[in-house]
Design a protein around this motif. Structure first.
Motif, PDB file in Angstrom:
ATOM      1  N   VAL A 504       0.840  -1.206   0.000  1.00 24.19           N
ATOM      2  CA  VAL A 504       0.000   0.000   0.000  1.00 24.19           C
ATOM      3  C   VAL A 504       0.872   1.253   0.000  1.00 24.19           C
ATOM      4  CG1 VAL A 504      -1.695   1.306   1.342  1.00 24.19           C
ATOM      5  CG2 VAL A 504      -1.940  -1.169   1.083  1.00 24.19           C
ATOM      6  N   ARG A 505       1.915   1.254   0.847  1.00 27.22           N
ATOM      7  CA  ARG A 505       2.812   2.416   0.897  1.00 27.22           C
ATOM      8  C   ARG A 505       3.474   2.637  -0.462  1.00 27.22           C
ATOM      9  NH1 ARG A 505       4.549   4.403   5.893  1.00 27.22           N
ATOM     10  NH2 ARG A 505       6.501   5.024   4.876  1.00 27.22           N
ATOM     11  N   CYS A 507       2.279   1.829  -3.393  1.00 27.20           N
ATOM     12  CA  CYS A 507       1.293   2.386  -4.328  1.00 27.20           C
ATOM     13  C   CYS A 507       1.198   3.890  -4.179  1.00 27.20           C
ATOM     14  CB  CYS A 507      -0.080   1.744  -4.097  1.00 27.20           C
ATOM     15  SG  CYS A 507      -0.206   0.039  -4.687  1.00 27.20           S
ATOM     16  N   HIS A 508       1.056   4.368  -2.950  1.00 23.44           N
ATOM     17  CA  HIS A 508       0.959   5.812  -2.710  1.00 23.44           C
ATOM     18  C   HIS A 508       2.248   6.519  -3.120  1.00 23.44           C
ATOM     19  CE1 HIS A 508      -2.931   5.591  -0.812  1.00 23.44           C
ATOM     20  NE2 HIS A 508      -2.501   4.707   0.097  1.00 23.44           N
ATOM     21  N   ARG A 511       2.757   6.595  -6.906  1.00 20.56           N
ATOM     22  CA  ARG A 511       1.857   7.563  -7.524  1.00 20.56           C
ATOM     23  C   ARG A 511       2.379   8.986  -7.336  1.00 20.56           C
ATOM     24  NH1 ARG A 511      -2.131   7.041  -4.442  1.00 20.56           N
ATOM     25  NH2 ARG A 511      -2.438   4.836  -4.913  1.00 20.56           N
ATOM     26  N   GLU A 571      -3.919  -1.151  -9.491  1.00 20.04           N
ATOM     27  CA  GLU A 571      -2.503  -0.916  -9.210  1.00 20.04           C
ATOM     28  C   GLU A 571      -1.836  -2.149  -8.609  1.00 20.04           C
ATOM     29  OE1 GLU A 571      -2.671   2.348  -6.536  1.00 20.04           O
ATOM     30  OE2 GLU A 571      -2.867   3.846  -8.124  1.00 20.04           O
ATOM     31  N   TYR A 589      -5.282  -2.368   3.401  1.00 17.73           N
ATOM     32  CA  TYR A 589      -6.024  -2.404   2.147  1.00 17.73           C
ATOM     33  C   TYR A 589      -7.362  -1.693   2.235  1.00 17.73           C
ATOM     34  CZ  TYR A 589      -2.457  -5.784   0.897  1.00 17.73           C
ATOM     35  OH  TYR A 589      -1.273  -6.393   0.636  1.00 17.73           O
ATOM     36  N   SER A 591      -7.770   1.242   2.864  1.00 13.37           N
ATOM     37  CA  SER A 591      -7.641   2.626   2.381  1.00 13.37           C
ATOM     38  C   SER A 591      -7.972   2.716   0.895  1.00 13.37           C
ATOM     39  CB  SER A 591      -6.209   3.136   2.612  1.00 13.37           C
ATOM     40  OG  SER A 591      -5.275   2.326   1.891  1.00 13.37           O
ATOM     41  N   GLY A 592      -8.270   1.577   0.242  1.00 15.37           N
ATOM     42  CA  GLY A 592      -8.618   1.580  -1.180  1.00 15.37           C
ATOM     43  C   GLY A 592      -9.751   0.608  -1.449  1.00 15.37           C
ATOM     44  N   TRP A 614      -6.640  -4.504  -6.231  1.00 18.55           N
ATOM     45  CA  TRP A 614      -6.778  -3.393  -5.271  1.00 18.55           C
ATOM     46  C   TRP A 614      -6.414  -2.109  -5.959  1.00 18.55           C
ATOM     47  CZ3 TRP A 614      -3.652   0.418  -3.258  1.00 18.55           C
ATOM     48  CH2 TRP A 614      -4.102   1.071  -2.104  1.00 18.55           C
ATOM     49  N   GLN A 615      -7.244  -1.082  -5.689  1.00 11.67           N
ATOM     50  CA  GLN A 615      -6.995   0.235  -6.288  1.00 11.67           C
ATOM     51  C   GLN A 615      -7.197   1.282  -5.205  1.00 11.67           C
ATOM     52  OE1 GLN A 615      -6.089   0.936  -9.526  1.00 11.67           O
ATOM     53  NE2 GLN A 615      -5.773   3.050  -8.835  1.00 11.67           N
ATOM     54  N   ALA A 616      -6.282   2.208  -5.116  1.00 15.78           N
ATOM     55  CA  ALA A 616      -6.384   3.254  -4.098  1.00 15.78           C
ATOM     56  C   ALA A 616      -7.608   4.112  -4.363  1.00 15.78           C
ATOM     57  CB  ALA A 616      -5.113   4.115  -4.112  1.00 15.78           C
TER      58      ALA A 616
END
Length: 616
Positions: A504-505, A507-508, A511, A571, A589, A591-592, A614-616
Motif C-alpha cells: 500500500v505504501r 502504491c501511494h 503515484r 494498481e 487495504y 484505504s482503497g 486493489w486500487q487506491a
C-alpha cells in the motif's frame, strides 16, 4: 610472491642489516651511547645474581677514620705509612700493593723511612695515567695484542726514591656513565712507553711471573685471563664494602691482626677515610672504596673468577643483535593475534633467561645491544603493519559499505555476521512482492540514456526507502522493476502484514513519484504490483559472483499477478493466501477498493488462482 610476503622479506632484511650494524659497532666498542642502559641492566643482573663470598687470597689494610684519628693527621705521614708496611711485611704476605699516589715529597725523614720500608718488602706502588680527553678511549684490533690499549697523555709516577725500590702499576679504572667501574685496563701506553696496570703488576710480582699478552687474553704462567677490548679486565663485585676481608691499619699497628690473615696473601693498602673521595657507586654499595675496586681486580686475576667478556662474547652479542629482531619481525608477520603475541613474549623471555643465566655463570652478554637491535625494527614493523591493517580495514569498510549499497542492507549485515548463510538452499514460507513500471521501455527511447538513468535512480531510491521502512528485502532490481521479499534473512510471523503495509505504501509513493515527473513522462508510464505468500526456496545463485534470491511457484505467481492487476485496471493484485495470512491486520487495504475474490488464470500455470485486485 604475494605483496605481504614481499613486505615481510624486506622487513626481515632491514631488521638483519640494522642488527648487524649495531652488532659490529658493539664489537668495535663504539656503542658508548648505550652505556647507561647496559649499566642499568648489568646492575640489575648483578642484584639477581646476588652477593658471593670473596676468595681468601686478598686482604685489604684500610687507612680509615681510626688510624687517622690516632695519627692526628691526614694524609697520613710517610713515616706512619712506613710503619704499616713494616707491620704487614712482618706477617709474610706474598706482596704488598700500596694504592696511594706518592707523587709529592714529604719530610726527608718520612720519605727515607718509607723508602727503606718499601725496600724491605715486596711492594708495588700506584701510578696514574692522565688522558687528553678526560676519559679513556679503547679501540679494538683483534690482530694486535697491544693496539687497542688506552693511550694516555702522560703517567704520574711515584717519586724516584720509592719507584727505585718498588714496582709500579697504573691504578686507573674505566667507569661507565653512571660512574660505576666496569673495566680495568691491564695495559696503558703513552707515546712509546707501555705501563702495566696496578692489579696486573701486583699479581705478577706476587706470583713471580712476567705476563704475556695475546689478542684478547693475558697469560700468567699456565693461567689464561680472557680480556675485553683494549686488554681490559671486566669487573664483577662480590658485594658491598667489607666483602673482601678488610682490617683497619690501626688494628694492625696495635697487633690485633693475626698472621693467618696476612701470610701468603696479597695485601692492598688503601684509604677508606670518610671524605677521602676515593669511592665508586656499585650495585651493592653506593660508596664502595676505591681500594676494594682494585682488590676485586686483583682477586679476579689471582683466582680467575671474574666475569668474561671478550671478542668471542661480543660476537655472540652481535649474533643476538641480528637474530632477535629477525625473530620478532618474523613472529609479528606470522601470527597477528594473541598466539603471536604470546610467542613474541616467550621469545623475549627466553633471551632474557639466557642472558641472566649466562651472567650468573660468569659470562657478560650484553643486554642493551640486542634490545637496541630488536626494539626499533619490531616497533616500526608493528606500526607499519597496524597502519597497513588500518588501511585494509578502511578498504574492507568501503567494500562493505559498497556491498550494502549494492546488496540489500539487511542481507549484507546478516552475511557479515553469518558467512555461511544460505550456503545450502533453505525451504521456508515468505511473502513476495513485485513492482514494475508500465510503458517505461517506450519512454526510455525518447528520453535518452542519461535521463533514463536519472529516472530509474529516483524510482529505485523511492522503492528502497519504502521497503526499508517496512522491513523487507530487495533481492534484485530488474530493469524498471524490483523483487521484494519478506522472510529473509529470517522468517517472521508478521511477514504477510509487513508485505501488505509495504504494498500500500508503495502504491501511494509511486503515484506521488510519478506525479513529480514532467507531464510528458507522467502521461506515458504507470505501474503495477503483485503480492503472494507461500513456500519459497531461498539460496545463493551463481558462481564466483553470487546473488541471494528466492525461487519457486510462489515467486512465479507473485510475478504473474502484476499482469492480473494490469488486466483489471488496478494498481495491485493480491493472492488470497497473503490476505489470509495478514488476517484481521489487513487494514492497510481498507484505504482503497479491494475487489474479489476473482478466479483468474495465471500465464504458464494450470488451474485458476483466487485474486484480489486493489486500487487506491
Amino acid at each position: 610472491m604475494s605483496r605481504r610476503a614481499f613486505q615481510t622479506m624486506i622487513a626481515l632484511i632491514l631488521a638483519a642489516l640494522w642488527g648487524a650494524g649495531v652488532g659490529i659497532a658493539h664489537m668495535r666498542g663504539e656503542t658508548w651511547f648505550l652505556d647507561r642502559v647496559e649499566a642499568t641492566m648489568t646492575d640489575l643482573r648483578t642484584v639477581i645474581r646476588g652477593q658471593k663470598p670473596a676468595p681468601e687470597t686478598v686482604t685489604i689494610v684500610a687507612i680509615d677514620d681510626e688510624v687517622v684519628r690516632q695519627a692526628a693527621t691526614y694524609p697520613l705521614a710517610r713515616a706512619e705509612l712506613a710503619r704499616i708496611i713494616d707491620a704487614i711485611a712482618g706477617l709474610h704476605p706474598k706482596a704488598i700493593g700500596v694504592d696511594i699516589l706518592l707523587l709529592d715529597p714529604g719530610t726527608a725523614e718520612g720519605d727515607q723511612a718509607l723508602a727503606e720500608a718499601l725496600g724491605r718488602s715486596t711492594s708495588i706502588l700506584a701510578a696514574a695515567a692522565v688522558f687528553p680527553e678526560g676519559r679513556q678511549r679503547i679501540e679494538t684490533n683483534r690482530d694486535d695484542a697491544l693496539a687497542g690499549v688506552p693511550s694516555a697523555k702522560q703517567f704520574l709516577l711515584p717519586l724516584k726514591p720509592f719507584s727505585d725500590v718498588a714496582a709500579t702499576g697504573v691504578v686507573n679504572v674505566a667507569t661507565d656513565r653512571n660512574g660505576t667501574p666496569r673495566l680495568v685496563p691491564m695495559l696503558f701506553k703513552s707515546e712509546d712507553r707501555i705501563e702495566a696496570s696496578f692489579p696486573l703488576r701486583v699479581v705478577s710480582v706476587a706470583q713471580g711471573i712476567e705476563p704475556a699478552f695475546e689478542p684478547g687474553r693475558i697469560l700468567l704462567g699456565e693461567d689464561v685471563i680472557r680480556t675485553d677490548n683494549g686488554q681490559s679486565l671486566p669487573l664483577t663485585f662480590y658485594g658491598p664494602r667489607g666483602t673482601i676481608r678488610t682490617f683497619s691499619a690501626a688494628d694492625l699497628l696495635n697487633g690485633k691482626v693475626t698472621r693467618e690473615s696476612i701470610e701468603n696473601r696479597v695485601v692492598i693498602i688503601g684509604t677508606t677515610v670518610t671524605g677521602g673521595g676515593d669511592v665508586f657507586p656499585t650495585s651493592f654499595d653506593p660508596v664502595l672504596p676505591g681500594v676494594e675496586v682494585i682488590a676485586t681486580a686483583v682477586s679476579h686475576l689471582l683466582n680467575g673468577d671474574g666475569i668474561v667478556r671478550d671478542a668471542n662474547i661480543r660476537l655472540i652479542d652481535a649474533g643476538f643483535a641480528v637474530g632477535l629482531p629477525v625473530a620478532l619481525v618474523a613472529l609479528l608477520a606470522w601470527r597477528r593475534n594473541v598466539i603471536g603475541l604470546i610467542m613474541i613474549v616467550c621469545a623475549i623471555l627466553a633471551w632474557l633467561a639466557i642472558n641472566v643465566a649466562a651472567f650468573t655463570n660468569g659470562i657478560w652478554l650484553s643486554a642493551a645491544v640486542p634490545m637496541t637491535a630488536a626494539i626499533p625494527p619490531a616497533i616500526i614493523f608493528g606500526a607499519v603493519q597496524l597502519w597497513l591493517g588500518k588501511r585494509r580495514a578502511q578498504h574492507f569498510a568501503r567494500q562493505s559499505q559498497l556491498l550494502q549499497q549494492v546488496q540489500a542492507p539487511g542481507l549484507g549485515n546478516w552475511l557479515a555476521r553469518n558467512p555461511g548463510f544460505l550456503a545450502e538452499p533453505v525451504r521456508q514460507d515468505a511473502a513476495v512482492l513485485f513492482i514494475d513500471l508500465s510503458g517505461f521501455t517506450g519512454l526510455s527511447e525518447t528520453l535518452g540514456p542519461n535521463a533514463t538513468r536519472e529516472l530509474l535512480n529516483g524510482f529505485y531510491k523511492m522503492v528502497d526507502e519504502e521497503v526499508a521502512v517496512s522491513g523487507g528485502t530487495i533481492t534484485s532490481f530488474m530493469g524498471d522493476g524490483a523483487m521484494i521479499l519478506f522472510g529473509l534473512p529470517e522468517p517472521d510471523a508478521d511477514d504477510a502484514l509487513n508485505a501488505a503495509t509495504c504494498s500500500v505504501r508503495l502504491c501511494h509513493s509511486t503515484r506521488e513519484w510519478l506525479a513529480s515527473l514532467p507531464a510528458s513522462a507522467t502521461s506515458r508510464i504507470g505501474f503495477k504490483m503483485g503480492a503472494h505468500f507461500g513456500t519459497v526456496i531461498a539460496s545463493r545463485l551463481g558462481g564466483s559472483r553470487q546473488q541471494i534470491t528466492a525461487t519457486g511457484d510462489t515467486v512465479n505467481v507473485a510475478s504473474r499477478l502484476m499482469e492480473v492487476a494490469a488486466r483489471h485496471g488496478a494498481e495491485l493484485a493480491l493472492s488470497t493466501e497473503i490476505l489470509r495470512m495478514a488476517g484481521e491486520l489487513s487494514a492497510p487495504y481498507k484505504s482503497g477498493k479491494l475487489i474479489g475474490p476473482l478466479e483468474t488464470q495465471i500465464r504458464g500455470r494450470t488451474g485458476s488462482v483466487a485474486v484480489w485486485p486493489w486500487q487506491a
